[in-house]
Design an enzyme around this catalytic site. Structure first.
Site, PDB file in Angstrom:
ATOM      1  N   ASP A  95       8.518   1.486  -0.537  1.00 19.94           N
ATOM      2  CA  ASP A  95       8.883   1.050  -1.874  1.00 19.94           C
ATOM      3  C   ASP A  95      10.393   1.290  -2.035  1.00 19.94           C
ATOM      4  O   ASP A  95      10.943   2.213  -1.446  1.00 19.94           O
ATOM      5  CB  ASP A  95       8.087   1.902  -2.874  1.00 19.94           C
ATOM      6  CG  ASP A  95       8.235   1.439  -4.306  1.00 19.94           C
ATOM      7  OD1 ASP A  95       9.221   0.739  -4.609  1.00 19.94           O
ATOM      8  OD2 ASP A  95       7.383   1.789  -5.130  1.00 19.94           O
ATOM      9  N   ASP A 274      -1.726  -1.060  -2.904  1.00 17.40           N
ATOM     10  CA  ASP A 274      -1.498   0.377  -2.738  1.00 17.40           C
ATOM     11  C   ASP A 274      -1.727   1.046  -4.075  1.00 17.40           C
ATOM     12  O   ASP A 274      -1.575   0.423  -5.129  1.00 17.40           O
ATOM     13  CB  ASP A 274      -0.067   0.662  -2.272  1.00 17.40           C
ATOM     14  CG  ASP A 274       0.914   0.622  -3.435  1.00 17.40           C
ATOM     15  OD1 ASP A 274       1.336   1.700  -3.916  1.00 17.40           O
ATOM     16  OD2 ASP A 274       1.251  -0.487  -3.901  1.00 17.40           O
TER      17      ASP A 274
END
Length: 379
Positions: A95, A274
């Site tokens: 991320d 996720d």
């Protein structure tokens, strides 16, 4: 080496659900897939061996914000990247840190250049720009890296959502430019996924999808959902985005979610998910199983000597009993949190694996209806 590829094998009848294969330099990922979250280089309470053997994880996440602060890029580079640092030899996604930075609302300032923020660890001040975030992710060494974006809160005024989306697009251009002028650090390809924003405004989401699609990236992500909006709204905007994002590229719905959220996302054409829920909720005693959800602290499990989840193929879920797991939680033993985390992650990977099987078999829609009842059931 080679850029990420996506082989779309089957799209389900009466659904947008897809089965495909993502290929990276660290191996293949069978989609749809759930990615365990390893924020600071570790999936909490779970070893890499357990991730492989019990959970059957194919790809895990790291987070740029947290890894930048600890252990820092110097340590990661000295180790040869996150793969060598934590011993994970399968694909990793990072991320960009955007969501973490923007969640520090009281301690950050957004401007065109980037975001100035204060560390949650020691209060020190740092600047994240699209360029620096690309550099940090180069140092971390993930196979899939995310563009630096602004994640607007829910709800947002239209004018704010528009400004935020346009800023995200300008930052995306800078991310691509930075990657083009910097080499991969560890001898394998790093693949950039842009992120769709636009809050809960249909015209903005459509515009963002079209802008992102025009970049012809190897994959695309949908951000800014699962941030407090009603579930039905999340599904509506997920479906809208998959309508406009390229069919031949993997689609990643960020930060989602519950087992039923994942089933609904798959139904709407999402390939990658996720969420911290399986590990975070597991550490608090919420156990996801193939028959429903258990609060393992409840007295009713004190004398239940059946396996934690006989429906899962891994040894751990069939070896330990519900009574023993409850005892570990009541006694505040660390092993309880570890077993619960493995169980929940195993269940999530089993769920997406079963979804894939039924997409390939041609009966996904009927299977999904049955599974929705099971995964929502409180035992």
């Amino acid at each position: 080496m080679a850029a990420l590829t996506f082989d779309l094998q089957v799209t389900a009848e009466n659904s947008r659900a897809r089965a495909g294969t993502i290929t990276t330099d660290h191996g293949e990922i069978m989609t749809p897939i759930f990615m365990p979250v390893g924020t600071v280089g570790t999936v909490k309470a779970v070893t890499q061996q357990q991730l492989k053997q019990d959970v059957s994880a194919q790809i895990i996440l790291g987070n740029t914000y947290h890894l930048y602060l600890r252990p820092g890029t110097a340590v990661l580079e000295a180790a040869g990247g996150l793969h060598r640092f934590n011993g994970w030899d399968r694909p990793i996604l990072t991320d960009s840190g955007g969501y973490q930075v923007f969640s520090l609302a009281a301690n950050r300032k957004i401007k065109e250049e980037g975001v100035m923020f204060q560390s949650h660890i020691d209060g020190s001040r740092h600047l994240f720009t699209p360029e620096s975030v690309m550099d940090i992710q180069r140092s971390i060494g993930a196979d899939i890296i995310m563009a630096f974006d602004e994640c607007p809160p829910y709800p947002s005024e239209y004018s704010y959502a528009l400004k935020s989306m346009e800023l995200t697009h300008r930052w995306l251009d800078r991310c691509f430019a930075r990657l083009a002028e910097t080499p991969d650090k560890y001898g394998y390809t790093q693949n950039l996924f842009p992120i769709v924003q636009g809050s809960t405004y249909k015209d903005l989401r459509k515009a963002s999808c079209e802008y992102i699609a025009s970049k012809n990236a190897v994959g695309n992500a949908i951000g800014g959902l699962s941030v407090g909006e009603p579930e039905e709204m999340m599904y509506e905007f997920t479906e809208l985005c998959t309508e406009y994002l390229p069919i031949d590229k993997p689609r990643y719905l960020m930060g989602v979610g519950t087992p039923w959220n994942i089933l609904e996302g798959i139904d709407r054409g999402i390939d990658m998910f996720d969420c911290v829920m399986p590990t975070r909720n597991g550490r608090n005693g919420m156990i996801f199983t193939t028959e429903g959800v258990i609060n393992i602290r409840n007295k009713k499990w004190a004398n239940d000597f059946s396996p934690i989840d006989p429906g899962l193929p891994n040894e751990m879920s069939q070896f330990y009993t519900k009574a023993y797991l409850r005892h570990l939680f009541v006694a505040e033993e660390i092993l309880g949190m570890q077993l619960a985390s493995i169980q929940n992650l195993s269940f999530y990977l089993w769920l997406v694996g079963e979804a894939r099987k039924h997409i390939l078999a041609g009966d996904f829609s009927s299977w999904k209806r049955e599974m929705l009842e099971k995964v929502k059931k409180r035992l």
